[in-house]
Design a protein around this motif. Structure first.
Motif, PDB file in Angstrom:
ATOM      1  N   HIS A   1      39.905  31.714  21.677  1.00  0.00           N
ATOM      2  CA  HIS A   1      38.942  32.635  22.264  1.00  0.00           C
ATOM      3  C   HIS A   1      37.538  32.072  22.047  1.00  0.00           C
ATOM      4  O   HIS A   1      37.282  31.349  21.079  1.00  0.00           O
ATOM      5  CB  HIS A   1      39.005  34.006  21.586  1.00  0.00           C
ATOM      6  CG  HIS A   1      40.352  34.660  21.628  1.00  0.00           C
ATOM      7  ND1 HIS A   1      41.044  34.885  22.803  1.00  0.00           N
ATOM      8  CD2 HIS A   1      41.139  35.155  20.632  1.00  0.00           C
ATOM      9  CE1 HIS A   1      42.188  35.490  22.531  1.00  0.00           C
ATOM     10  NE2 HIS A   1      42.265  35.653  21.211  1.00  0.00           N
ATOM     11  N   LEU A   2      36.629  32.438  22.935  1.00  0.00           N
ATOM     12  CA  LEU A   2      35.209  32.170  22.740  1.00  0.00           C
ATOM     13  C   LEU A   2      34.495  33.484  22.489  1.00  0.00           C
ATOM     14  O   LEU A   2      34.726  34.463  23.203  1.00  0.00           O
ATOM     15  CB  LEU A   2      34.603  31.518  23.985  1.00  0.00           C
ATOM     16  CG  LEU A   2      34.583  30.004  24.092  1.00  0.00           C
ATOM     17  CD1 LEU A   2      33.873  29.600  25.390  1.00  0.00           C
ATOM     18  CD2 LEU A   2      33.890  29.352  22.905  1.00  0.00           C
ATOM     19  N   CYS A   3      33.641  33.523  21.481  1.00  0.00           N
ATOM     20  CA  CYS A   3      32.828  34.701  21.201  1.00  0.00           C
ATOM     21  C   CYS A   3      31.374  34.338  21.500  1.00  0.00           C
ATOM     22  O   CYS A   3      30.790  33.498  20.819  1.00  0.00           O
ATOM     23  CB  CYS A   3      32.992  35.129  19.744  1.00  0.00           C
ATOM     24  SG  CYS A   3      31.958  36.532  19.295  1.00  0.00           S
ATOM     25  N   LEU A   4      30.811  34.978  22.534  1.00  0.00           N
ATOM     26  CA  LEU A   4      29.465  34.638  22.982  1.00  0.00           C
ATOM     27  C   LEU A   4      28.572  35.880  23.020  1.00  0.00           C
ATOM     28  O   LEU A   4      29.047  36.995  23.248  1.00  0.00           O
ATOM     29  CB  LEU A   4      29.522  33.993  24.375  1.00  0.00           C
ATOM     30  CG  LEU A   4      30.372  32.722  24.482  1.00  0.00           C
ATOM     31  CD1 LEU A   4      30.413  32.235  25.924  1.00  0.00           C
ATOM     32  CD2 LEU A   4      29.840  31.622  23.565  1.00  0.00           C
ATOM     33  N   TYR A   5      27.286  35.639  22.816  1.00  0.00           N
ATOM     34  CA  TYR A   5      26.291  36.707  22.817  1.00  0.00           C
ATOM     35  C   TYR A   5      25.349  36.482  24.009  1.00  0.00           C
ATOM     36  O   TYR A   5      24.381  35.733  23.896  1.00  0.00           O
ATOM     37  CB  TYR A   5      25.502  36.701  21.509  1.00  0.00           C
ATOM     38  CG  TYR A   5      26.361  36.993  20.305  1.00  0.00           C
ATOM     39  CD1 TYR A   5      26.521  38.292  19.841  1.00  0.00           C
ATOM     40  CD2 TYR A   5      27.038  35.970  19.639  1.00  0.00           C
ATOM     41  CE1 TYR A   5      27.314  38.564  18.736  1.00  0.00           C
ATOM     42  CE2 TYR A   5      27.838  36.238  18.545  1.00  0.00           C
ATOM     43  CZ  TYR A   5      27.970  37.532  18.097  1.00  0.00           C
ATOM     44  OH  TYR A   5      28.763  37.801  17.013  1.00  0.00           O
ATOM     45  N   PRO A   6      25.625  37.108  25.151  1.00  0.00           N
ATOM     46  CA  PRO A   6      24.866  36.788  26.369  1.00  0.00           C
ATOM     47  C   PRO A   6      23.403  37.210  26.334  1.00  0.00           C
ATOM     48  O   PRO A   6      22.622  36.775  27.180  1.00  0.00           O
ATOM     49  CB  PRO A   6      25.627  37.534  27.469  1.00  0.00           C
ATOM     50  CG  PRO A   6      26.393  38.601  26.769  1.00  0.00           C
ATOM     51  CD  PRO A   6      26.724  38.041  25.416  1.00  0.00           C
ATOM     52  N   GLU A   7      23.009  38.042  25.343  1.00  0.00           N
ATOM     53  CA  GLU A   7      21.588  38.365  25.204  1.00  0.00           C
ATOM     54  C   GLU A   7      20.793  37.171  24.671  1.00  0.00           C
ATOM     55  O   GLU A   7      19.578  37.123  24.791  1.00  0.00           O
ATOM     56  CB  GLU A   7      21.402  39.560  24.274  1.00  0.00           C
ATOM     57  CG  GLU A   7      21.945  40.857  24.841  1.00  0.00           C
ATOM     58  CD  GLU A   7      21.958  41.967  23.811  1.00  0.00           C
ATOM     59  OE1 GLU A   7      21.048  42.803  23.837  1.00  0.00           O
ATOM     60  OE2 GLU A   7      22.896  41.985  22.977  1.00  0.00           O
ATOM     61  N   GLY A   8      21.489  36.228  24.048  1.00  0.00           N
ATOM     62  CA  GLY A   8      20.848  35.006  23.585  1.00  0.00           C
ATOM     63  C   GLY A   8      20.232  35.103  22.207  1.00  0.00           C
ATOM     64  O   GLY A   8      20.201  34.124  21.472  1.00  0.00           O
ATOM     65  N   THR A   9      19.740  36.262  21.847  1.00  0.00           N
ATOM     66  CA  THR A   9      19.118  36.465  20.546  1.00  0.00           C
ATOM     67  C   THR A   9      19.232  37.930  20.177  1.00  0.00           C
ATOM     68  O   THR A   9      19.628  38.764  20.998  1.00  0.00           O
ATOM     69  CB  THR A   9      17.637  36.019  20.571  1.00  0.00           C
ATOM     70  OG1 THR A   9      17.104  36.073  19.245  1.00  0.00           O
ATOM     71  CG2 THR A   9      16.807  36.927  21.469  1.00  0.00           C
ATOM     72  N   ARG A  10      18.881  38.273  18.927  1.00  0.00           N
ATOM     73  CA  ARG A  10      18.995  39.660  18.485  1.00  0.00           C
ATOM     74  C   ARG A  10      18.120  40.591  19.314  1.00  0.00           C
ATOM     75  O   ARG A  10      17.006  40.248  19.684  1.00  0.00           O
ATOM     76  CB  ARG A  10      18.592  39.776  17.016  1.00  0.00           C
ATOM     77  CG  ARG A  10      19.606  39.230  16.035  1.00  0.00           C
ATOM     78  CD  ARG A  10      19.062  39.324  14.621  1.00  0.00           C
ATOM     79  NE  ARG A  10      17.938  38.424  14.408  1.00  0.00           N
ATOM     80  CZ  ARG A  10      17.039  38.562  13.449  1.00  0.00           C
ATOM     81  NH1 ARG A  10      17.089  39.593  12.627  1.00  0.00           N
ATOM     82  NH2 ARG A  10      16.068  37.685  13.312  1.00  0.00           N
ATOM     83  N   ASN A  11      18.644  41.760  19.562  1.00  0.00           N
ATOM     84  CA  ASN A  11      17.911  42.766  20.316  1.00  0.00           C
ATOM     85  C   ASN A  11      16.909  43.468  19.388  1.00  0.00           C
ATOM     86  O   ASN A  11      17.288  44.248  18.523  1.00  0.00           O
ATOM     87  CB  ASN A  11      18.893  43.781  20.906  1.00  0.00           C
ATOM     88  CG  ASN A  11      18.212  44.781  21.825  1.00  0.00           C
ATOM     89  OD1 ASN A  11      16.986  44.749  22.005  1.00  0.00           O
ATOM     90  ND2 ASN A  11      18.986  45.669  22.412  1.00  0.00           N
ATOM     91  N   LYS A  12      15.640  43.190  19.584  1.00  0.00           N
ATOM     92  CA  LYS A  12      14.581  43.804  18.781  1.00  0.00           C
ATOM     93  C   LYS A  12      13.793  44.829  19.592  1.00  0.00           C
ATOM     94  O   LYS A  12      12.687  45.217  19.218  1.00  0.00           O
ATOM     95  CB  LYS A  12      13.651  42.725  18.224  1.00  0.00           C
ATOM     96  CG  LYS A  12      14.358  41.729  17.303  1.00  0.00           C
ATOM     97  CD  LYS A  12      13.386  40.680  16.783  1.00  0.00           C
ATOM     98  CE  LYS A  12      14.103  39.673  15.884  1.00  0.00           C
ATOM     99  NZ  LYS A  12      13.175  38.639  15.353  1.00  0.00           N
ATOM    100  N   THR A  13      14.369  45.245  20.713  1.00  0.00           N
ATOM    101  CA  THR A  13      13.712  46.216  21.587  1.00  0.00           C
ATOM    102  C   THR A  13      14.290  47.603  21.341  1.00  0.00           C
ATOM    103  O   THR A  13      15.225  47.777  20.553  1.00  0.00           O
ATOM    104  CB  THR A  13      13.913  45.840  23.064  1.00  0.00           C
ATOM    105  OG1 THR A  13      15.272  46.131  23.462  1.00  0.00           O
ATOM    106  CG2 THR A  13      13.653  44.361  23.293  1.00  0.00           C
ATOM    107  N   ASP A  14      13.758  48.600  22.057  1.00  0.00           N
ATOM    108  CA  ASP A  14      14.295  49.950  21.967  1.00  0.00           C
ATOM    109  C   ASP A  14      15.320  50.235  23.053  1.00  0.00           C
ATOM    110  O   ASP A  14      15.743  51.372  23.245  1.00  0.00           O
ATOM    111  CB  ASP A  14      13.161  50.985  22.018  1.00  0.00           C
ATOM    112  CG  ASP A  14      12.342  50.889  23.308  1.00  0.00           C
ATOM    113  OD1 ASP A  14      12.613  49.982  24.129  1.00  0.00           O
ATOM    114  OD2 ASP A  14      11.420  51.707  23.486  1.00  0.00           O
TER     115      ASP A  14
END
Length: 249
Positions: free
Chosen positions: A151-164
């Motif tokens: 399996h591949l585990c990917l985070y399509p946001e690219g970086t941590r979500n620091k927004t609201d």
């Protein structure tokens, strides 16, 4: 935040770091031994070690993990698992608790960290996003991992979500990768890690249960690279709707 809660959060953070380091020193030798093998055997040996490690560590820091949707992983099939990304705690949750051996795409600079870098490198496909050749090589390695049944585990946001906002905009890479390999996508939502380890308070954390929910697979069969943007938007809408509806449960 009241002063008592702030002080207790700093004390808890130090406790969690000390315990993480102590347990890491126990597993680092078996993890290093997995690097003597090639894929997919390396990941097949590595994932149970990660699962045991986090299965002990997270309850000890009062952050037990609950999974939903494990049945969406069919035996003999592998997937591109796309996760939301709220905290540095997401990877210790996602990689061990995905049902089956998996690789994740990770920043190359983190592999330079003493001791932890070895663990980070063992379970990851490293990419230096500033270098075009590194990005191209990472895409090749992701395809190879899928071809080997991982399996591949990917985070399509690219970086941590620091927004609201529930989710940040998605990049195309995870969806292009899935389409090229003709592998189904499983959306996964991680809950509470952003509250456990908030990005806006240094050296502070709080314990609470973590949940990771795996949604039904989305087929990429017959899709081409031209369909990547539409697929990305479809998956993001599905994940955002689910996250908003379930984050308080």
């Amino acid at each position: 935040m009241n002063p008592l809660k702030r002080v207790l959060g700093h004390i808890y953070f130090v406790y969690a770091i000390i315990l993480f380091t102590a347990t890491m020193l126990i597993v680092i030798i078996p993890i290093w031994m997995t690097t003597l093998f090639t894929e997919p055997r390396r990941s097949q040996y590595l994932q149970p070690i990660f699962r045991l490690w986090m299965g002990v560590y997270l309850p000890l820091v009062f952050c037990p993990v609950r999974r939903r949707g494990k049945q969406n992983f069919k035996k003999g099939e592998n997937y591109v698992v796309v996760c939301n990304h709220n905290s540095l705690a997401d990877i210790p949750v996602s990689s061990p608790w995905i049902p089956g051996p998996n690789k994740t795409l990770a920043k190359a600079e983190m592999a330079k960290t003493p001791l932890f870098g070895l663990i980070y490198k063992a379970g990851s496909i490293l990419v230096d996003r500033k270098k075009a050749n590194s990005r191209r090589e990472s895409f090749t390695k992701m395809q190879e991992a899928l071809q080997k049944g991982l399996h591949l585990c990917l985070y399509p946001e690219g970086t941590r979500n620091k927004t609201d906002q529930p989710l940040q905009p998605f990049y195309d890479g995870a969806f292009v990768t899935a389409i090229k390999a003709q592998k189904p996508i499983i959306p996964a939502l991680i809950f509470n890690t952003g509250r456990i380890l908030p990005h806006n308070i240094n050296g502070w954390a709080q314990p609470m249960p973590i949940r990771i929910d795996f949604l039904e697979p989305i087929s990429t069969e017959g899709l081409t690279a031209d369909d990547a943007a539409e697929l990305k938007d479809r998956v993001r809408t599905l994940m955002e709707t689910y996250y908003v509806a379930n984050r308080k449960k």
